[in-house]
Scaffold this motif. Sequence first.
Motif, mmCIF file in Angstrom:
data_model
loop_
_atom_site.group_PDB
_atom_site.id
_atom_site.type_symbol
_atom_site.label_atom_id
_atom_site.label_comp_id
_atom_site.label_asym_id
_atom_site.label_seq_id
_atom_site.Cartn_x
_atom_site.Cartn_y
_atom_site.Cartn_z
ATOM 1 N N PRO A 34 -37.573 -18.110 112.564
ATOM 2 C CA PRO A 34 -37.745 -17.196 111.421
ATOM 3 C C PRO A 34 -38.606 -17.848 110.336
ATOM 4 N N TRP A 35 -39.389 -17.029 109.643
ATOM 5 C CA TRP A 35 -40.304 -17.566 108.638
ATOM 6 C C TRP A 35 -39.561 -18.295 107.525
ATOM 7 N N THR A 36 -38.317 -17.904 107.261
ATOM 8 C CA THR A 36 -37.554 -18.541 106.186
ATOM 9 C C THR A 36 -37.233 -20.004 106.484
ATOM 10 N N GLN A 37 -37.355 -20.405 107.747
ATOM 11 C CA GLN A 37 -37.029 -21.782 108.127
ATOM 12 C C GLN A 37 -38.235 -22.714 108.155
ATOM 13 N N TYR A 38 -39.451 -22.168 108.112
ATOM 14 C CA TYR A 38 -40.618 -23.061 108.192
ATOM 15 C C TYR A 38 -41.670 -22.805 107.114
ATOM 16 N N SER A 39 -41.551 -21.699 106.406
ATOM 17 C CA SER A 39 -42.573 -21.316 105.440
ATOM 18 C C SER A 39 -42.534 -22.220 104.208
ATOM 19 N N GLY A 40 -43.648 -22.888 103.935
ATOM 20 C CA GLY A 40 -43.760 -23.713 102.734
ATOM 21 C C GLY A 40 -43.054 -25.041 102.801
ATOM 22 N N VAL A 41 -42.674 -25.490 104.003
ATOM 23 C CA VAL A 41 -42.018 -26.801 104.156
ATOM 24 C C VAL A 41 -42.661 -27.541 105.320
ATOM 25 N N TYR A 42 -42.683 -28.864 105.232
ATOM 26 C CA TYR A 42 -43.229 -29.654 106.328
ATOM 27 C C TYR A 42 -42.346 -29.521 107.562
ATOM 28 N N ARG A 43 -42.963 -29.618 108.711
ATOM 29 C CA ARG A 43 -42.250 -29.448 109.977
ATOM 30 C C ARG A 43 -41.259 -30.590 110.218
ATOM 31 N N THR A 44 -40.227 -30.261 110.964
ATOM 32 C CA THR A 44 -39.224 -31.258 111.370
ATOM 33 C C THR A 44 -39.142 -31.340 112.890
ATOM 34 N N ASP A 45 -40.154 -30.809 113.557
ATOM 35 C CA ASP A 45 -40.226 -30.843 115.019
ATOM 36 C C ASP A 45 -41.584 -31.398 115.438
ATOM 37 N N GLU A 46 -41.662 -31.781 116.691
ATOM 38 C CA GLU A 46 -42.931 -32.229 117.248
ATOM 39 C C GLU A 46 -43.783 -31.014 117.619
ATOM 40 N N VAL A 47 -45.105 -31.141 117.450
ATOM 41 C CA VAL A 47 -46.021 -30.066 117.834
ATOM 42 C C VAL A 47 -47.155 -30.660 118.664
ATOM 43 N N ARG A 48 -47.663 -29.835 119.579
ATOM 44 C CA ARG A 48 -48.741 -30.249 120.461
ATOM 45 C C ARG A 48 -49.783 -29.137 120.540
ATOM 46 N N ALA A 49 -50.993 -29.528 120.893
ATOM 47 C CA ALA A 49 -52.041 -28.569 121.230
ATOM 48 C C ALA A 49 -52.579 -28.983 122.582
ATOM 49 N N GLY A 50 -52.150 -28.305 123.633
ATOM 50 C CA GLY A 50 -52.491 -28.741 124.979
ATOM 51 C C GLY A 50 -51.857 -30.088 125.261
ATOM 52 N N LEU A 51 -52.683 -31.069 125.626
ATOM 53 C CA LEU A 51 -52.185 -32.415 125.905
ATOM 54 C C LEU A 51 -52.154 -33.291 124.652
ATOM 55 N N HIS A 52 -52.680 -32.773 123.560
ATOM 56 C CA HIS A 52 -52.784 -33.566 122.332
ATOM 57 C C HIS A 52 -51.521 -33.437 121.491
ATOM 58 N N SER A 53 -50.905 -34.561 121.175
ATOM 59 C CA SER A 53 -49.729 -34.582 120.297
ATOM 60 C C SER A 53 -50.150 -34.960 118.881
ATOM 61 N N PHE A 54 -49.629 -34.235 117.919
ATOM 62 C CA PHE A 54 -49.897 -34.551 116.518
ATOM 63 C C PHE A 54 -48.881 -35.590 116.036
ATOM 64 N N PRO A 55 -49.102 -36.197 114.867
ATOM 65 C CA PRO A 55 -48.202 -37.260 114.404
ATOM 66 C C PRO A 55 -46.731 -36.831 114.391
ATOM 67 N N HIS A 56 -45.857 -37.783 114.648
ATOM 68 C CA HIS A 56 -44.416 -37.526 114.618
ATOM 69 C C HIS A 56 -44.041 -36.936 113.260
#
Length: 311
Positions: free
Chosen positions: A156-178
């Motif tokens: 839900p947007w209320t859990q991620y909107s305007g706050v830094y992520r607390t999960d890992e994210v990837r784009a294909g094989l590329h991982s972004f910083p922890h």
Amino acid sequence: MEDYYYKYNILTDDFDPDAVFPEILTLKDQLSNIIFEDYILECLTAMIYGSNMIEDAGCSLDVTSEFCKSIFSGQDSSKYENHGGLCSEIEDYLSQNNRPKELADIQRCRRETVQHANAASYIISKLYLEDQDLSEEIILKTHGVLTCGVDADSTPWTQYSGVYRTDEVRAGLHSFPHHILVPSKMKAMIRDLKPDLKTATKMGAIDQIAIAAKYAHIFVNIHPFLDGNGRMCRLILNALLLKLGSFLVCIGETEDDRAIYLEIAAKGGSLESFYESHDDEDKPVICGELGSFVMSHVKKSMQALVTATDF
């Protein structure tokens, strides 16, 4: 202008940033005494439309234009939540692009466009009209506006909107910083921006286009949010371009343009991963290809404005 902030002979075999940048400055001088609010509105509309198209989001250019005209003139955007007049146009657009077209899909499509315009209005007002420095607070607020009411997959947007992520994210094989590193990396980005801004505005050793492209690249490769990072990247890019040089770029309006941009972004992400363990002094300037891409779009935008004003 520092040559290493750009790549040569991309886009076309004879693309030369050393020749293009003076042309842009000449075009800017021609326009220095012109009032071009209508054209700025047209550029902002195209910017939002193209940026949404890159993410397979938002509405058609015509519908985007209708929303942007009202929002950038200061009207209350809340009236668009149940604005039924454009439902059929949005439904037709979704159908033509083989996207779901239930009522919830239409409402999401509308919200993605309206909130994107509101976010652009906010960050441009802060950086360009009020001449504030880019800050974490402005970035977080802009993201909050951009994603208000727009859920991210199962979140839900209320859990991620305007706050830094607390999960890992990837784009294909590329991982972004922890995600634990995101706050410190964002603080470092803002800290490093200040001396670069000083250099760009007072000493002229780094031009405005290069610095905007550099920090858009840094931001998107931190990927600080669960969703909306690409659109935020391009909002930051344009807000900095306006602040530093009164430029705007419209990226993603055509399929070919989107393909080139995404290829450059993917290549930049891969290089960031490759050089992650290197000391800063040993890293090449990875954003050079993006800088040249942005420069070519700035020139195109400025030329169109000169043509529109009959120079």
